[in-house]
Scaffold this motif. Sequence first.
Motif, mmCIF file in Angstrom:
data_model
loop_
_atom_site.group_PDB
_atom_site.id
_atom_site.type_symbol
_atom_site.label_atom_id
_atom_site.label_comp_id
_atom_site.label_asym_id
_atom_site.label_seq_id
_atom_site.Cartn_x
_atom_site.Cartn_y
_atom_site.Cartn_z
ATOM 1 N N ARG A 99 82.429 -69.070 64.513
ATOM 2 C CA ARG A 99 81.561 -69.524 63.413
ATOM 3 C C ARG A 99 80.136 -68.983 63.569
ATOM 4 N NH1 ARG A 99 84.151 -74.453 64.130
ATOM 5 N NH2 ARG A 99 82.372 -75.242 65.335
ATOM 6 N N LYS A 100 79.660 -68.889 64.807
ATOM 7 C CA LYS A 100 78.304 -68.398 65.041
ATOM 8 C C LYS A 100 78.199 -66.879 64.896
ATOM 9 C CE LYS A 100 77.224 -72.063 68.401
ATOM 10 N NZ LYS A 100 76.950 -72.337 69.845
ATOM 11 N N ALA A 101 79.307 -66.184 65.051
ATOM 12 C CA ALA A 101 79.279 -64.727 65.079
ATOM 13 C C ALA A 101 79.012 -64.152 63.700
ATOM 14 C CB ALA A 101 80.603 -64.189 65.621
ATOM 15 N N ARG A 102 78.204 -63.114 63.650
ATOM 16 C CA ARG A 102 77.971 -62.395 62.412
ATOM 17 C C ARG A 102 78.716 -61.074 62.409
ATOM 18 N NH1 ARG A 102 77.987 -64.885 59.154
ATOM 19 N NH2 ARG A 102 76.710 -63.695 57.668
ATOM 20 N N ARG A 103 79.033 -60.568 63.593
ATOM 21 C CA ARG A 103 79.740 -59.285 63.669
ATOM 22 C C ARG A 103 80.924 -59.380 64.652
ATOM 23 N NH1 ARG A 103 77.895 -54.848 61.224
ATOM 24 N NH2 ARG A 103 75.912 -55.034 60.132
ATOM 25 N N PRO A 104 81.903 -60.215 64.323
ATOM 26 C CA PRO A 104 83.090 -60.288 65.183
ATOM 27 C C PRO A 104 83.946 -59.033 65.039
ATOM 28 C CG PRO A 104 83.441 -61.575 63.205
ATOM 29 C CD PRO A 104 82.013 -61.093 63.139
ATOM 30 N N VAL A 105 84.592 -58.650 66.116
ATOM 31 C CA VAL A 105 85.543 -57.541 66.109
ATOM 32 C C VAL A 105 86.864 -58.055 66.678
ATOM 33 C CG1 VAL A 105 86.125 -55.304 67.130
ATOM 34 C CG2 VAL A 105 83.806 -55.718 66.274
ATOM 35 N N ILE A 106 87.960 -57.721 66.016
ATOM 36 C CA ILE A 106 89.293 -58.143 66.451
ATOM 37 C C ILE A 106 89.994 -56.946 67.086
ATOM 38 C CG2 ILE A 106 91.507 -59.108 65.732
ATOM 39 C CD1 ILE A 106 90.043 -60.228 63.245
ATOM 40 N N VAL A 107 90.536 -57.136 68.283
ATOM 41 C CA VAL A 107 91.324 -56.112 68.967
ATOM 42 C C VAL A 107 92.731 -56.666 69.173
ATOM 43 C CG1 VAL A 107 91.539 -54.640 70.995
ATOM 44 C CG2 VAL A 107 89.262 -55.236 70.125
ATOM 45 N N VAL A 108 93.726 -55.938 68.696
ATOM 46 C CA VAL A 108 95.105 -56.429 68.678
ATOM 47 C C VAL A 108 95.958 -55.640 69.669
ATOM 48 C CG1 VAL A 108 97.116 -56.891 67.236
ATOM 49 C CG2 VAL A 108 94.817 -57.034 66.256
ATOM 50 N N THR A 123 95.712 -51.504 69.819
ATOM 51 C CA THR A 123 96.152 -50.651 70.916
ATOM 52 C C THR A 123 97.274 -49.761 70.400
ATOM 53 O OG1 THR A 123 97.824 -52.235 71.668
ATOM 54 C CG2 THR A 123 95.600 -52.450 72.584
ATOM 55 N N TYR A 124 97.679 -48.794 71.224
ATOM 56 C CA TYR A 124 98.784 -47.921 70.813
ATOM 57 C C TYR A 124 100.026 -48.736 70.457
ATOM 58 C CZ TYR A 124 96.227 -43.942 72.913
ATOM 59 O OH TYR A 124 95.316 -42.979 73.239
ATOM 60 N N ALA A 128 90.126 -50.279 61.676
ATOM 61 C CA ALA A 128 88.987 -49.486 62.129
ATOM 62 C C ALA A 128 89.341 -48.460 63.194
ATOM 63 C CB ALA A 128 87.897 -50.414 62.663
ATOM 64 N N GLY A 129 90.579 -48.432 63.673
ATOM 65 C CA GLY A 129 90.950 -47.421 64.649
ATOM 66 C C GLY A 129 91.736 -47.985 65.806
ATOM 67 N N ILE A 130 91.834 -47.194 66.857
ATOM 68 C CA ILE A 130 92.613 -47.544 68.046
ATOM 69 C C ILE A 130 91.674 -47.896 69.191
ATOM 70 C CG2 ILE A 130 94.150 -46.608 69.832
ATOM 71 C CD1 ILE A 130 95.546 -45.025 67.646
ATOM 72 N N PHE A 131 92.063 -48.919 69.944
ATOM 73 C CA PHE A 131 91.298 -49.390 71.102
ATOM 74 C C PHE A 131 92.077 -49.067 72.368
ATOM 75 C CE2 PHE A 131 89.763 -52.326 74.271
ATOM 76 C CZ PHE A 131 88.410 -52.476 73.988
ATOM 77 N N ALA A 161 98.835 -37.738 67.717
ATOM 78 C CA ALA A 161 100.000 -38.426 67.153
ATOM 79 C C ALA A 161 99.696 -39.883 66.845
ATOM 80 C CB ALA A 161 101.182 -38.321 68.115
ATOM 81 N N THR A 162 99.004 -40.569 67.749
ATOM 82 C CA THR A 162 98.713 -41.989 67.527
ATOM 83 C C THR A 162 97.586 -42.194 66.524
ATOM 84 O OG1 THR A 162 97.273 -41.952 69.481
ATOM 85 C CG2 THR A 162 99.529 -42.715 69.799
#
Length: 544
Positions: free
Chosen positions: A204-213, A238-239, A253-256, A390-391
């Motif tokens: 709730r406090k975050a203004r710029r959260p990022v999700i990594v799956v 992730t891959y 947004a891309g691969i982590f 490829a990925t």
Amino acid sequence: MTVQARTAIAAPTVADVLADVFAQLGVSRIFGVPGGGSSLDLIEAAARAGIPFTLARHEGAAAMMATACAEVTGRPGAVLVTKGPGLANAANGIANASLERAPVLLVTDGFTPTQAGYVTHQVFDQAAFMAPLVRGYAVTSGPDLGARIAELVAAMHGPCRGPAVLEMTGEAARRLAETVTLGPLPFASAPDDASVTSAAALVRKARRPVIVVGLEARDASRSVRALARTLGAPVLVTYKAKGVIADDDPFFAGIFTGGAAEAPLVDQADVILLAGVDPVELILQPWRYRAPVIDLVRFRRPVHYTEPAVVIEGAIAAGLDALAADARASAWSPTEIARARTGWLAALANPGAGDRVGPERVVTLAAEACARAGLHPRVTVDAGAHMFSATSFWPCREPNDLLISNGLASMGFALPAAIAAALADPERPALAFTGDGGLLMCLGELATAASSGARVVVIVFNDGSLSLIDLKKGRRALPPGSVGWAHPGFAEAARGMGCLGFTVETVAEYRTALDAALAAPDRALIDVRIDAAGYPAQLAAARG
């Protein structure tokens, strides 16, 4: 779990009981290389239970096939081998299943008490040999067979899923036995309310959260996408999690990987949500980010790259849904996320010069050809420098649209995995993106592709070397031939094993070969002599 309807056998043997257990588990196919003992009994019993057997050319490839089948079907994979060299050959494929967190049951022939008591032909301690790779090991001799099988099944599906081994001699396979009915499989518990409350406060406090799956969230795609929409936040995968959010989703947004390519975006985060990320998925580099981490996991692990501020342990989807219920829109704009995605792809660009086919074009032109043909193939990717293209550039819509050996990062994965994926889901062909080195390790499986009827197109990134190792050699003065070889005749080998074969060097030749390969009902291989000049810059951009 739901037990399938089965035909009762008046006097079942241990092999019959095991085949019935496979049917209860929903095993769709057994892969392997049989010996003369229990494996023949199991093939026969499985056929009576309606479970087909696919003969591989190498036991390691068979175990890779079982892993890919488990990922595609969501059911355990099954592989059988003979004792001694058969089990030893399977070890790399079982290590792959272990680090890819895939439930695979390997059935191996075993030794009689008399054999085990001697230093003699093929005898070694099979249980000790496999111990570091498997979640459990059992033998079929003695009483309480049902309990031992149930324990193995539970271990395969425990918090850290993975393979198990059942050792069965030919004598044991033919012994009469009582039938086994499995109970419910283990499942992840509901997340703890206190941890959810703490995490929700950070979000709730975050203004710029990022999700990594990560790989554990492959069955939580709906929940990942819902949270991304609620937050309006970027999602990296992730891959192994490619497709959990579609590549054309505005929040993708891309691969982590833990490397450099994603850092410009993640550096802006004021909270990072790791959704089902297994540490085995990340490259060995220090954690780069200072933002607090919320770690959603099926179970706590003793080793991690960062110390999370909050851990939500339990079912990943339930944890994501609980956070979404109390979340609000972030400060990210769609334009910022799109710019980050475009920048990530630009950093990894490797198209080749002029009419030469660079690694990026190998992938994008294949995707365009599939679209022209109206096909939505599943893609398998081998280890090597080509995996960056490829990925990154293959578009995915759903989880497991792309299969890769990431935890083990084993070469020789793509072709066996493509065969298994195509057999498990016959409505979808499979494309195997492989390097020349990886294909040489499993070249015989082209014959498996032809004999099995799997619809597979193999695309070879052929630069005559172990490119990733060549990049890492630095200034070392290695002897000639240490990391490279003359271009093999892959197309000729493919035709000799019952597949179509093409060799191409230009974009125009590649487009023509793609259209022909995708239009053909048979298996095909395209040997692409690639322009590998861009690999050093691509590796630096990806990993730093």
